[in-house]
Write a protein that holds these residues in place. Structure first.
Motif, short mmCIF file in Angstrom:
data_model
loop_
_atom_site.label_atom_id
_atom_site.label_comp_id
_atom_site.label_asym_id
_atom_site.label_seq_id
_atom_site.Cartn_x
_atom_site.Cartn_y
_atom_site.Cartn_z
N ALA A 1 -31.08 84.38 78.09
CA ALA A 1 -31.73 85.69 78.08
C ALA A 1 -31.23 86.58 76.95
O ALA A 1 -31.78 87.64 76.72
N ASN A 2 -30.17 86.17 76.27
CA ASN A 2 -29.68 86.94 75.12
C ASN A 2 -29.45 85.98 73.96
O ASN A 2 -29.46 84.76 74.13
N PRO A 3 -29.24 86.50 72.75
CA PRO A 3 -29.16 85.62 71.57
C PRO A 3 -27.82 84.94 71.34
O PRO A 3 -27.65 84.26 70.34
N ALA A 4 -26.85 85.11 72.24
CA ALA A 4 -25.50 84.58 71.99
C ALA A 4 -25.49 83.07 71.83
O ALA A 4 -24.84 82.53 70.93
N LEU A 5 -26.20 82.34 72.70
CA LEU A 5 -26.19 80.88 72.62
C LEU A 5 -26.82 80.40 71.32
O LEU A 5 -26.27 79.53 70.64
N ALA A 6 -27.96 80.97 70.97
CA ALA A 6 -28.62 80.57 69.71
C ALA A 6 -27.72 80.87 68.52
O ALA A 6 -27.66 80.09 67.56
N CYS A 7 -27.01 81.98 68.58
CA CYS A 7 -26.08 82.34 67.52
C CYS A 7 -24.97 81.30 67.40
O CYS A 7 -24.66 80.82 66.30
N MET A 8 -24.39 80.91 68.53
CA MET A 8 -23.30 79.93 68.52
C MET A 8 -23.79 78.57 68.06
O MET A 8 -23.08 77.84 67.35
N GLN A 9 -25.01 78.21 68.44
CA GLN A 9 -25.57 76.93 67.99
C GLN A 9 -25.73 76.91 66.47
O GLN A 9 -25.42 75.92 65.80
N GLU A 10 -26.19 78.03 65.91
CA GLU A 10 -26.37 78.08 64.46
C GLU A 10 -25.03 78.07 63.74
O GLU A 10 -24.88 77.45 62.68
N ILE A 11 -24.03 78.74 64.32
CA ILE A 11 -22.69 78.71 63.74
C ILE A 11 -22.17 77.28 63.71
O ILE A 11 -21.65 76.81 62.68
N GLN A 12 -22.30 76.57 64.83
CA GLN A 12 -21.84 75.17 64.87
C GLN A 12 -22.59 74.31 63.86
O GLN A 12 -21.99 73.49 63.16
N ASP A 13 -23.89 74.49 63.78
CA ASP A 13 -24.69 73.68 62.87
C ASP A 13 -24.24 73.89 61.42
O ASP A 13 -24.06 72.93 60.66
N GLU A 14 -24.04 75.14 61.04
CA GLU A 14 -23.61 75.42 59.67
C GLU A 14 -22.21 74.86 59.41
O GLU A 14 -21.93 74.33 58.33
N CYS A 15 -21.33 74.98 60.40
CA CYS A 15 -19.97 74.47 60.21
C CYS A 15 -19.96 72.95 60.07
O CYS A 15 -19.25 72.41 59.21
N TRP A 16 -20.72 72.26 60.88
CA TRP A 16 -20.75 70.79 60.78
C TRP A 16 -21.29 70.35 59.42
O TRP A 16 -20.85 69.34 58.86
N ILE B 1 -19.01 83.14 61.47
CA ILE B 1 -19.26 83.85 62.73
C ILE B 1 -19.79 85.25 62.45
O ILE B 1 -20.78 85.70 63.05
N GLU B 2 -19.16 85.96 61.52
CA GLU B 2 -19.59 87.32 61.21
C GLU B 2 -20.98 87.34 60.59
O GLU B 2 -21.80 88.20 60.92
N GLU B 3 -21.25 86.41 59.69
CA GLU B 3 -22.51 86.43 58.96
C GLU B 3 -23.68 85.95 59.81
O GLU B 3 -24.77 86.54 59.79
N VAL B 4 -23.47 84.90 60.57
CA VAL B 4 -24.56 84.37 61.40
C VAL B 4 -24.89 85.32 62.54
O VAL B 4 -26.06 85.49 62.91
N SER B 5 -23.88 85.96 63.11
CA SER B 5 -24.14 86.87 64.22
C SER B 5 -25.09 87.99 63.81
O SER B 5 -25.94 88.41 64.61
N ALA B 6 -24.98 88.45 62.57
CA ALA B 6 -25.88 89.52 62.10
C ALA B 6 -27.33 89.07 62.10
O ALA B 6 -28.25 89.86 62.35
N ARG B 7 -27.56 87.79 61.81
CA ARG B 7 -28.94 87.26 61.80
C ARG B 7 -29.54 87.21 63.19
O ARG B 7 -30.75 87.05 63.34
N HIS B 8 -28.70 87.31 64.21
CA HIS B 8 -29.18 87.27 65.59
C HIS B 8 -29.10 88.64 66.27
O HIS B 8 -29.16 88.73 67.50
N GLY B 9 -28.96 89.69 65.46
CA GLY B 9 -28.89 91.03 66.03
C GLY B 9 -27.59 91.32 66.74
O GLY B 9 -27.54 92.20 67.60
N LEU B 10 -26.55 90.60 66.38
CA LEU B 10 -25.25 90.76 67.03
C LEU B 10 -24.19 91.16 66.00
O LEU B 10 -24.37 90.96 64.80
N ALA B 11 -23.10 91.70 66.48
CA ALA B 11 -21.93 91.96 65.64
C ALA B 11 -20.76 91.19 66.23
O ALA B 11 -20.53 91.23 67.45
N ALA B 12 -20.04 90.48 65.40
CA ALA B 12 -18.87 89.71 65.84
C ALA B 12 -17.62 90.57 65.67
O ALA B 12 -17.40 91.16 64.61
N LEU B 13 -16.82 90.62 66.71
CA LEU B 13 -15.55 91.35 66.68
C LEU B 13 -14.42 90.35 66.75
O LEU B 13 -14.23 89.68 67.77
#
Length: 658
Positions: free
Chosen positions: A285-300, A341-353
């Motif tokens: 229901a929120n973009p956190a999972l999609a954000c984490m999936q994209e972070i993992q994909d880019e890292c791999w 983490i910081e850069e991808v989170s912005a693409r999902h409307g999130l801010a990483a702390l």
């Protein structure tokens, strides 16, 4: 496989299936057809993973085009003998991957929490114009690859450089692979002054790797294992915790934007009191999972094996954990993970702390540093069965542990120094973060074994005990669990053939942490080896070390005030203030240690202490100024507008803060 991976989705979209009648199948039917075609899991959707790091098969393929092979990269001397060959291969690889720029990628000091990515770089095009024809041609050779130059005075240097002595030099770190992101090739590098003084986080770590390898090899030889020209290496795994918050809310908080944490405000009505967040299902229901999936994909794709993801204890808190690896590579990758983490989170409307304590009254974030040592060919020195078998000495593990225990007891102040920061000072001592009392947890079984060993009651092999848990069901059969429990209150617990330094802060560059771990253990290995060289018995020396340093072992609850008082009375290192902990870097004991192990000079210790203190006070000053602005620009105008509230108290507070 990563769930709903970008690569898998792209493959499915690009796939076209045709029926026997020639009709193109619909996507859902295509998915069915895809499943019918292959009966086993295929790695094909992830074939691009790791292609953006110049190592292994990737490096071998391009080096062979230039008459060499990936084998040359295993010997650092390639920088003297094959630099041009490697440069040509890197250029070919870069162009094939769509890159045309390179940079020497280094780690200035005092970057945590303030510098995006925590690294420095000057990006240069790998091309030039021909002066005669004005045609574009490639411009990248061995000299450009292995060395760079920049201004050394404009980074924190603690007096090691001045504007009239500004030379700073970059040299490739061959222990960490070159990688590519976007249009740029990143060359991991050390950063030193004109006179060779370390201006970065990486150089002391590399020196400490030399120290622990040299003296561990000496000790192993006395234990019965001669590894010849091979090295002993330090392996780590870095767990990264962080918060994700809605970006629109982030932009409403000047303190989060400028200081990385909330410095004023009301506690949330719902925190973690119900223990309902930890490892709960990531919500769709929120973009956190999609954000984490994209972070993992880019890292791999960058060759970073970011294997684990899960929700953490606090609301909106998450964690990534990679597979372990060589310490320089792991630290380089962790810095890139934080940036991604910081850069991808912005693409999902999130801010990483990434700050250690962004919110009051809930857990802060750490970066658990899982540390171990092994021979280059894989003999794990903290694995009882493996090291005892390799040396043919059933007491080898006890000897190695005696040195580590002595190191923690004597140099616990430096371990505390290595984790000192304002954010971490808020975090330590509660909510699964250990207190600032540096003890080590070994578990009852190992403590019992080492106690018998030190008291001369036996020199047999330590065999970790296991136990069976029987749930009393048919469906879940009895299963085995290890002897060591998990003590999450201990700053340095042992378990699973490694020590976990749990006190490391989430925003930190963990280089200093690992530099200290390597150096203090190397010193104790050296002391044992020196005495053995003089004819002493290695087992007697280990027993003596255990008896002298036994007080640092504590298997109880580090949060219990009575236990904390007991540990303090034992004389275990306890430094509650991060400022005071940083000051231990220039204690004569510390300077002598770093000089003896050839890791830091006296001048480098003094400069780092100044830099760390400046970073600490600078961080607090930013927070104070931010608080003043929030009071003046937001709170006081609201109080005036409403006509109610402690206006005079607020105005006095601003004067006091200033």
């Amino acid at each position: 496989m990563l769930a709903t991976s970008t690569a898998a989705r792209s493959l499915l979209r690009a796939t076209r299936f045709t029926s026997s009648t020639g009709r193109t199948l619909a996507p859902a039917t295509a998915q069915t057809a895809l499943s019918a075609i292959r009966s086993f899991a295929s790695i094909e959707p992830y074939a691009d993973y790791g292609k953006s790091v110049f190592t292994g098969r990737v490096a071998d393929e391009y080096l062979k085009k230039h008459g060499s092979s990936g084998d040359i990269l295993s010997d650092p001397s390639w920088t003297k003998t094959h630099a041009d060959t490697v440069a040509k291969a890197v250029l070919d690889w870069a162009v094939d991957r769509g890159a045309n720029t390179y940079c020497h990628w280094f780690q200035p000091m005092a970057s945590s929490g303030v510098r995006h990515g925590q690294t420095g770089q000057v990006q240069n095009m790998m091309m030039k114009f021909n002066r005669t024809t004005n045609d574009v041609e490639f411009d990248f050779d061995g000299k450009m690859l292995i060395k760079g130059e920049t201004d050394g005075s404009s980074y924190p240097n603690g007096g090691l450089r001045a504007t009239h002595q500004a030379g700073g030099y970059l040299a490739i770190d061959t222990s960490s692979p070159i990688f590519l992101r976007g249009d740029t090739v990143f060359i991991p590098s050390a950063f030193v002054s004109y006179y060779g003084a370390a201006l970065d986080e990486k150089t002391p770590l590399l020196r400490s790797n030399m120290a622990i390898s040299k003296h561990a090899k000496r000790l192993l030889k006395h234990l019965g294992l001669d590894i010849g020209d091979k090295d002993v290496v330090s392996n780590i795994g870095l767990e990264q915790e962080f918060f994700l918050v809605p970006r629109e809310m982030y932009y409403k908080r000047p303190d989060l934007q400028l200081a990385g944490r909330t410095i004023i405000g009301k506690d949330a009505p719902r925190g973690q009191e119900m223990c309902d967040h930890y490892m709960a299902p990531p919500s769709l229901a929120n973009p956190a999972l999609a954000c984490m999936q994209e972070i993992q994909d880019e890292c791999w794709r960058l060759g970073i094996p970011l294997k684990t993801r899960h929700r953490e204890v606090a609301p909106n808190q998450y964690e990534f954990a990679p597979l372990y690896g060589y310490n320089t590579t792991q630290i380089d990758q962790n810095l890139m993970v934080m940036q991604i983490i910081e850069e991808v989170s912005a693409r999902h409307g999130l801010a990483a702390l990434l700050q250690e304590k962004p919110f009051n009254d809930v857990n802060g974030s750490g970066k658990h540093n899982n540390w171990s040592i092994a021979t280059e060919d894989g003999t794990m020195m903290l694995h009882p069965a493996k090291i005892n078998a390799a040396t043919g000495n059933p007491a080898s593990f006890a000897v190695i542990m005696s040195a580590i225990i002595a190191a923690v007891n004597e140099h616990g102040d430096l371990l505390r120094m290595a984790i000192a920061s304002p954010g971490n000072d808020f975090r330590l001592g509660a909510c699964e973060a250990p207190p600032a009392i540096v003890s080590t947890y070994l578990g009852d079984d190992m403590t019992f074994y080492l106690s018998h060993f030190k008291d001369g009651k036996g020199e047999g092999e330590y065999i970790p005990q296991t136990k069976m848990l029987d749930l009393g069901t048919h469906e879940v059969l009895p299963f085995e669990v290890p002897a060591e429990d998990r003590n999450r209150t201990s700053p340095f617990p042992y378990g699973g053939a490694r020590f976990e330094f749990r006190a490391v802060g989430s925003s930190q560059n963990p280089s200093m942490v690992n530099t200290v771990l390597n150096t203090i253990v190397a010193e104790k290995f050296a002391e044992l080896a020196d005495k053995c060289d003089a004819g002493a018995d290695i087992h007697d020396l280990a027993r003596e070390a255990l008896n002298e340093n036994w007080r640092v072992i504590f298997n109880g609850n580090n949060y219990d005030p009575e236990m904390q008082e007991e540990l303090t009375n034992r004389g275990i290192w306890r430094i509650d203030s991060g400022v005071e902990a940083i000051a231990r870097l220039t204690d004569p004991k510390s300077i002598a240690l770093f000089q003896k192990m050839k890791v830091l000079t006296k001048e480098e210790c003094e400069s780092r202490q100044q830099i760390l203190h400046d970073h600490y006070t600078g961080t607090v000053e930013i927070e104070a100024k931010c608080l003043v602005d929030m009071i003046q620009q937001h709170i006081i105008p609201s109080v005036k507008s409403a006509g109610v509230g402690p206006l005079s108290d607020l105005q006095k507070a601003v004067v006091t803060l200033k």
